[in-house]
Every structure is written in structure tokens, then in C-alpha cells.
Scaffold this active site. Structure first.
Site, mmCIF file in Angstrom:
data_model
loop_
_atom_site.group_PDB
_atom_site.id
_atom_site.type_symbol
_atom_site.label_atom_id
_atom_site.label_comp_id
_atom_site.label_asym_id
_atom_site.label_seq_id
_atom_site.Cartn_x
_atom_site.Cartn_y
_atom_site.Cartn_z
ATOM 1 N N VAL A 59 19.151 35.116 50.632
ATOM 2 C CA VAL A 59 18.353 35.766 51.677
ATOM 3 C C VAL A 59 17.977 37.184 51.259
ATOM 4 O O VAL A 59 18.834 37.978 50.889
ATOM 5 C CB VAL A 59 19.111 35.805 53.019
ATOM 6 C CG1 VAL A 59 18.180 36.283 54.128
ATOM 7 C CG2 VAL A 59 19.679 34.439 53.356
ATOM 8 N N SER A 60 16.689 37.494 51.339
ATOM 9 C CA SER A 60 16.169 38.783 50.895
ATOM 10 C C SER A 60 15.532 39.538 52.056
ATOM 11 O O SER A 60 14.924 38.935 52.940
ATOM 12 C CB SER A 60 15.116 38.574 49.793
ATOM 13 O OG SER A 60 14.434 39.774 49.496
#
Length: 757
Positions: free
Chosen positions: A335-336
Site C-alpha cells: 500500500v502506497s
């Protein structure tokens, strides 16, 4: 009955209420065995003799009326069956010339501070059984290492005996990539920092220890509430092709390919005064990219500061308030926060480091955030998390008050054999067994991610070896045929589990904890679970606990890299290549956490498992020490070389330069290298501090003039925020210098006053 136990009885959660009710004198036909209760008969007699509690035998009707009335009383006051203490302490590591942990970029060394690092501790105990405690600490650090935790526990033991042990203390790193490294002791993780850094290690140990001590001293009756909300436009999946490998039936259960729920636990006094908040939201703290050189707690750290200022008062300096707010890590593996997605550096074309490659010479593929630069992106993502958390806080919460408990076990991952998990049927297949592998890193690990690209010509998604890189690998340590088969389809780039020089490169023993905080289950995991890995873990733990809410606390106690699902492992993007125990790593964790949850719910203590090795006597450091500091000819330390302008307005940036010593001479925990001061009384020359180097608006930037001469200077910047009162201000710099003949001495200096109009 003592006053303490009486309060616990009157204000106990459901199970204590039930025990009390069972001992009220009933008609003979309805009497219940006293042995079924956890409250002693003596306590019951004493409570019966109280003027507020009837002692006569009750008829069926009067008993039911009394029971219902008492139920209302107990449920209304059920907040005091728990005691909670919260604490915060500075853990900022050496801010200059020490490599940052996270991006594995040798060139990313510190040159100052944008946001200080803090440890936020929450100590919980059963009010009726103070021997049952849980400690949760969220630390503004890349992750947590066993060596740091062991040293913290050592110091706690000296102070409190056996109250805090390996069994009940969880220390979770937020995973910021902009803080000093060199504290993990596993050689691979400390290698980009040039080995072990004692200054970082001690800074983290002292700060974490202090935060727990503060929380311990502030224990008081409390209750727990839970809330959650959907937060959009704050995270994306950086490996969507891996996510799509998961079964379509499983993916159909979820709306998004990342978790969009911000989960919140808050602790309140019986008078409804807020003590502290823990928020969990799945996002990498990588808004600050690998070009950053200033210590920063990144988006989650700034969200904590925003929330603490909002609740403690905007004039409260970071780390000084009574209400503590953590934004802790969870299943953030894929997850960014860089929600604009990955694009080629020069052409601006969409890329993925796998099939959509950048074609211009030396053109990198990386993702960017929503702001005009990394500071602005950090602010935007942090503000979105903060606002969502405050919205949840403003709504009525679900009362989760109840007993506290925890189980812990060390697990040797390569020797585990477990039944695999079927994500479609959501069951374990007992007819077959899978096993763990000796640690190894795949080729795609070297490719980096779209948050921070790697080096050389490595690509994500690589599933075939290269003869040249295999030769280099074998020169260091050759994997066995069993290793190659076990890790397939991962081509092994580094056989880390086989390398013994100079000492262990990656852990083989991990720490697993499951805690019960009232009606919430906290699964503390030793690494970075991907979105779907985390969803599977929450699902199996919820079932094992009887359907309770489950939160996953990431990067806790030991760092064992990533945990991708077996299906994602086949894609061999960065997260899969960094899943070090092979394709069935997640299966092992799912089985283990079910086992631990069942033990917790049955009040059974599992075996402690094999302890991780103590590497403290084998550590190597190539970080050069500070030799000496010197002031330029005609100047002294603290002299202001570049004065501010005479007048500024809101939004302007004030800049001043000072003669400086090396910041590593004193990391100034609980203090600051920078103070923005406002004149209060001109006659008395009285100044008050309005901001420090822990505040968002300031930057402390340290620059060397000459390594040989030992000269350096500090740049102090203050961006004047809206609402700053008009008046006279100055910038104040603090530090310490190392004399060439020995000794470290403090100094300070300040700029000329300037006006804010």
C-alpha cells in the site's frame, strides 16, 4: 471488600456483573452454584451488607426487577473494569551523517530534522487483576528489532521486576523511511547504514523505555471505545498485478484492492475525558521519498502531531501533551500513499517496473503523491488521516470495555509444517502439509518499488535467474538445491539464511503476539503483510476468537520483511521477492495466530518457543565517529552568520544560518536544536517558545564546511503559519561541539529580532 474491588464489582463488564448476579439470594429453585463465580463468597457477603445492596431473599418478581435495575446501573458504569495509562517520549536518533532505514539507499544520510520521532505507549491492565497487563508502543521508526525490545525489557525489569516481559510487551514501528537506521542487528538490514549504530540503538531504547514508564505512572480507570470510517484518496495498491493473482471469489468480497477503513480505539476516563487514541490505517509512510535528507516521521507521524495539537491545544508542543494519539502500522505491505501512481521520471508515461518500463536513458519509474513536492504530499495525506480520525472521534463509539490478556510465542519459521489455507472455502486443508524455507531474497527485491526504485537492471516480476548474478550470489553464499526448490518460483538473489559472515543476515526466529483488549483482538505481526494477507489473518483470528473485532499491528517486535499470499508470491513483485520464508510464509502465520488466539480465549499460556540469538557481541560498524568541531576564524559556536530580514508576513519563510557543532554530539531528547521565540516582555527581555524542531513549520538543516577542519553550519527555517500573532520574534539555535582535545560542550545562539506583521 476493598474499595478497589468494590469499584470493580460495581463497574465491572458483563462477566463480572453475571458473577455478582449469580450470588444474590434466590428462591431455592433458582439458586446457582457459588463455584461458578469468580467473585469470592466473602466479597459477596460484604457487598450484601452495603446499604446500597439488598440482602434479603428475593421473590421471582422482585429479583427480576432488581436484576434489571442493577443491570442498567452496571452497564452505565462499566468503564472502570480496566486501567489505562498513556505516555509519550522523544526517540529521535542521530540526525546527521547516519543512513536512513527503509529505502536501502546508501546515499540517503541525514542532514537535519523536519519532524522529531516519538514513542507513544499505552499500558492496559485488568482493574481486578493487575497481574494481567498489555503494553502497546507505536514508535516513529522504520520497524522494530528484537535487540531494541530486549534492551527495553531489561531496563523495565530493573525497575518493575517481572511486571513487563517478552510475553506482554508489543513494540510496533510506524515504518517511516526517513529515520536513522543501524539498530536491527541483522546484517542485511543494517548494511545500507554501514552497520550497527549505537547512537540510534540507544536513542530508541531510552525513548521507548521512558514512554512506558510514563504510561505506567499514569494508570487510571478507563474504558475502551471503537470507531471506524472509510478514508478514500489516501492510499493505492502499488502491486495491483500481484493482488489480481488472488482468487476472484476472494477478491469479490472486497470493494477495493487496499483497505480503506481507518480503525480507531480510544480510551476514556469514567468522566468521559479522553486519555489517548490508537488509529490504524493501511498506508506506507513513504510520502517523503528517497531524496529526503531530514529526519521525518512522515505522513503517519504528522497525523499524530495534528491530532495531539487539536486535542491538547494548538499551543502544545509536540510530545508535551497529556492526550496521546498514535497512527500505528497495519497491513501496509503493498500500500502506497503516492496516489498519483507510478510514472516515468522524464516522459511522464505510466509504468510499473515490470511490463511497462521506462525507455529513456537512466529514466526511473516511481510514484508521486498528491502535492507539489514530497513535503506537500506528506501534509495532504497526513491531514486526510487526521480529519478522518477526528470525525470518528466525534461520533459515538462502540463500547469494547472488557478483560485484558495476551499470549506470545517465538516461532522458528523454516522448520514449521502446517496445513495450507484455502481462501475460497476459508478453511485449512488438513489433508496436506506445507513448510517454511530458510530465509532468502529474490531478484525483484533489488528492483525496489514504485515508492523507491532499486539499482542496476533488476525488474519486478522476475522469475528466472541470471548467470552473472547467480555467480555473484554463490560467491557470497550458495543456496542449497533444497533452498531453490523451496523458494520456487522465486529466483534467489541472496541466500541470506545461509550467510554466516560476519553474523546472521536475517532472522529465522520471529515474535508472534495476540492480545485481547476488551472485545478487540490485536494480532501483532513481525513484518509487512500485504492487503490480502492481512485480510486473511483478520478473518481466521476473528473466527478463532468467536467473532470479535480484529486489528493487525504491523512491524512488531522483530522485523522479518514481507508476507505475501501464496498466490501473490507467484507474481514475484517486490513484496513476494521479499517474503523470506518462501511461498507458504502466510500459511504458517495463519496457523500460528489461530493457535495463539485459541490459547488466549481459553486462558492458556503457550510455550515460549526458541529465543532469538543475541548478536550484540558480534556487531560491526563502519560509521565514522565525530572527531572534532571547530568554529570558523573570527566566530564562535552559535554565532548567527546569516541574519533574517527585518519584517515578515504569514506564509513567508524566515531563514538564518548559525555556526554549528555536529548534531551527533547530543541528540537532545525532549529538547531541540531549534526554537522560534516570541518577545513577551521587552523590559525584562522575556521570550517564550512558540515552535521547535518537532513542529511542521520548522526545518533544521545541518551542512558541513570541511571534514578536515571540522567546521559546519546550521540552517534554520521557519515557515510562518496563518494565525501567528503579530509581534517580535527570533530564531534560537542550540547544540554541542566536540573539542579537539576532548570533551563535549553545549552552546547556543540567536538571531536578531524580526517582526511578524
Amino acid at each position: 471488600m476493598s474499595g478497589h474491588n468494590a469499584l470493580a464489582l460495581i463497574t465491572c463488564p458483563t462477566q463480572y456483573f453475571s458473577n455478582f448476579i449469580q450470588h444474590i439470594t434466590l428462591p431455592a429453585s433458582e439458586q446457582i452454584s457459588q463455584t461458578a463465580s469468580t467473585v469470592t463468597h466473602t466479597e459477596i457477603e460484604q457487598s450484601m451488607s452495603s446499604p446500597s445492596v439488598p440482602t434479603r431473599s428475593l421473590t421471582d418478581t422482585s429479583y427480576m426487577m432488581y436484576r434489571n435495575a442493577l443491570c442498567v446501573l452496571v452497564c452505565a458504569c462499566a468503564s472502570n473494569a480496566l486501567r489505562v495509562g498513556v505516555g509519550i517520549a522523544d526517540v529521535t536518533g542521530p540526525p546527521a551523517e547516519i543512513g536512513f532505514m527503509g529505502y536501502a539507499n546508501f546515499e540517503q544520510t541525514g542532514h537535519g530534522i523536519h519532524l522529531r520521532q516519538f514513542a507513544r505507549a499505552f499500558v492496559l491492565e485488568n482493574d481486578v487483576d493487575s497481574a494481567e497487563r498489555v503494553v502497546f508502543v507505536s514508535v516513529d521508526a522504520a520497524m522494530m528489532g528484537h535487540g531494541v525490545r530486549r534492551e527495553v525489557l531489561k531496563r523495565l525489569k530493573k525497575r518493575y521486576g517481572d511486571l513487563y516481559t517478552e510475553d506482554n510487551v508489543i513494540i510496533s514501528g510506524t515504518h517511516t523511511h526517513s529515520t536513522p537506521g543501524g539498530f536491527l542487528m541483522d546484517f542485511l538490514f543494517d548494511l545500507p547504514i554501514l552497520g550497527f549504530v549505537k547512537e540510534t540503538f540507544i536513542a530508541y531504547v531510552i525513548g521507548i523505555y521512558k514512554s512506558i514508564v510514563i504510561a505506567h505512572t499514569k494508570l487510571q480507570p478507563a474504558r475502551i471505545e471503537y470507531g471506524e470510517a472509510e478514508l478514500l484518496d489516501a492510499n493505492i495498491n502499488r502491486s495491483p498485478s500481484s493482488y489480481l493473482r488472488n482468487p476472484p471469489e476472494e477478491r469479490a468480497r472486497y470493494k477495493y484492492d487496499v483497505d480503506k477503513t481507518l480503525a480507531q480505539v480510544r480510551f476514556l476516563t469514567p468522566a468521559n475525558e479522553l486519555l489517548g487514541v490508537i488509529n490504524w490505517f493501511a498506508v506506507h509512510p513513504t510520502s517523503m521519498n528517497n531524496t529526503n535528507r531530514l529526519v521525518s516521521s512522515d505522513n503517519v507521524g504528522y497525523a499524530s502531531i495534528l491530532m495531539e495539537k487539536a486535542l491538547n491545544g494548538n499551543n502544545t508542543h509536540p510530545g508535551k501533551g497529556n492526550i496521546i494519539c498514535a497512527f500505528a502500522s497495519t497491513n501496509l505491505g503493498d500500500v502506497s500513499p503516492n496516489i498519483k501512481g507510478p510514472r516515468c521520471e522524464f516522459s511522464g508515461k505510466v509504468c510499473d517496473q515490470e511490463k511497462l518500463l521506462c525507455k529513456l536513458p537512466k529514466e526511473r519509474c516511481f510514484a508521486s503523491g498528491p502535492g507539489k513536492d514530497m513535503f506537500d504530499s506528506t501534509r495532504i495525506i497526513a491531514t486526510r488521516m487526521f480529519q478522518t480520525a477526528m470525525n470518528i472521534l466525534a461520533q459515538p463509539g462502540e463500547d469494547l470495555t472488557g478483560p485484558v490478556g495476551i499470549v506470545h510465542q517465538f516461532v522458528e519459521m523454516p522448520v514449521q509444517k502446517v496445513p495450507p489455507y484455502d481462501p475460497v472455502s476459508e478453511t485449512f486443508n488438513a489433508s496436506s502439509m506445507v513448510s517454511g524455507c530458510v530465509p532468502a531474497m529474490g531478484y525483484s527485491f533489488a528492483a525496489g518499488t514504485t515508492d523507491g526504485p532499486g539499482a542496476f537492471d533488476f525488474r519486478q516480476g522476475t522469475t528466472s535467474p541470471n548467470a552473472l548474478w547467480d555467480a555473484v550470489r554463490d560467491f557470497v553464499a550458495e543456496p542449497s538445491p533444497q533452498d531453490l526448490a523451496c523458494h520456487a518460483p522465486k529466483p534467489i538473489l541472496l541466500a541470506t539464511g545461509r550467510i554466516k559472515f560476519p553474523y546472521s543476515w536475517q532472522p529465522q526466529i520471529v515474535s508472534c503476539s495476540v492480545a485481547r483488549i476488551g472485545e478487540l483482538i490485536l494480532a501483532a505481526v513481525p513484518g509487512e503483510f500485504t492487503t490480502m494477507s492481512g485480510r486473511r489473518l483478520r478473518s481466521v483470528v476473528s473466527k478463532a476468537s468467536g467473532g470479535k473485532r480484529v486489528v493487525l499491528a504491523g512491524l512488531s517486535n522483530v522485523y522479518a520483511d514481507y508476507i505475501a499470499t501464496p498466490e501473490e508470491y507467484q507474481e514475484q513483485r517486490y513484496e513476494a521477492a521479499s517474503t523470506i520464508y518462501g511461498p507458504h510464509t502466510l500459511d504458517i502465520y495463519l496457523n500460528k495466530y489461530v493457535e495463539l488466539t485459541e490459547a488466549l480465549m481459553a486462558s492458556k499460556k503457550p510455550s515460549s518457543g526458541p529465543s532469538p540469538p543475541d548478536l550484540s557481541e558480534q556487531l560491526i560498524s563502519l560509521v565514522p565517529p565525530v572527531l572534532w568541531d571547530a568554529a570558523p576564524w573570527g566566530h564562535e559556536f552559535g554565532d548567527c552568520l546569516l541574519q533574517p530580514e527585518k519584517q515578515y508576513s504569514y506564509g513567508d519563510t524566515v531563514v538564518a544560518h548559525f555556526v554549528s557543532g555536529h548534531p551527533r554530539n547530543s541528540i537532545r531528547h525532549g529538547r531541540s536544536y531549534v526554537a522560534v521565540e516570541r518577545l513577551q516582555e521587552a523590559e525584562d527581555d522575556a521570550w517564550t517558545t512558540v515552535a521547535t524542531d518537532a513542529d511542521w513549520e520548522t526545518k533544521f538543516i545541518w551542512q558541513r564546511n570541511s571534514k578536515i577542519l571540522g567546521t559546519s553550519y546550521a540552517v534554520i527555517e521557519w515557515e510562518i503559519p496563518p494565525g501567528t500573532p503579530r509581534g517580535t520574534y527570533r530564531l534560537h539555535h542550540y547544540g554541542s561541539y566536540k573539542y579537539i582535545l576532548g570533551g563535549i560542550y553545549p552552546y547556543h545562539g540567536f538571531s536578531e529580532p524580526f517582526e511578524v506583521t
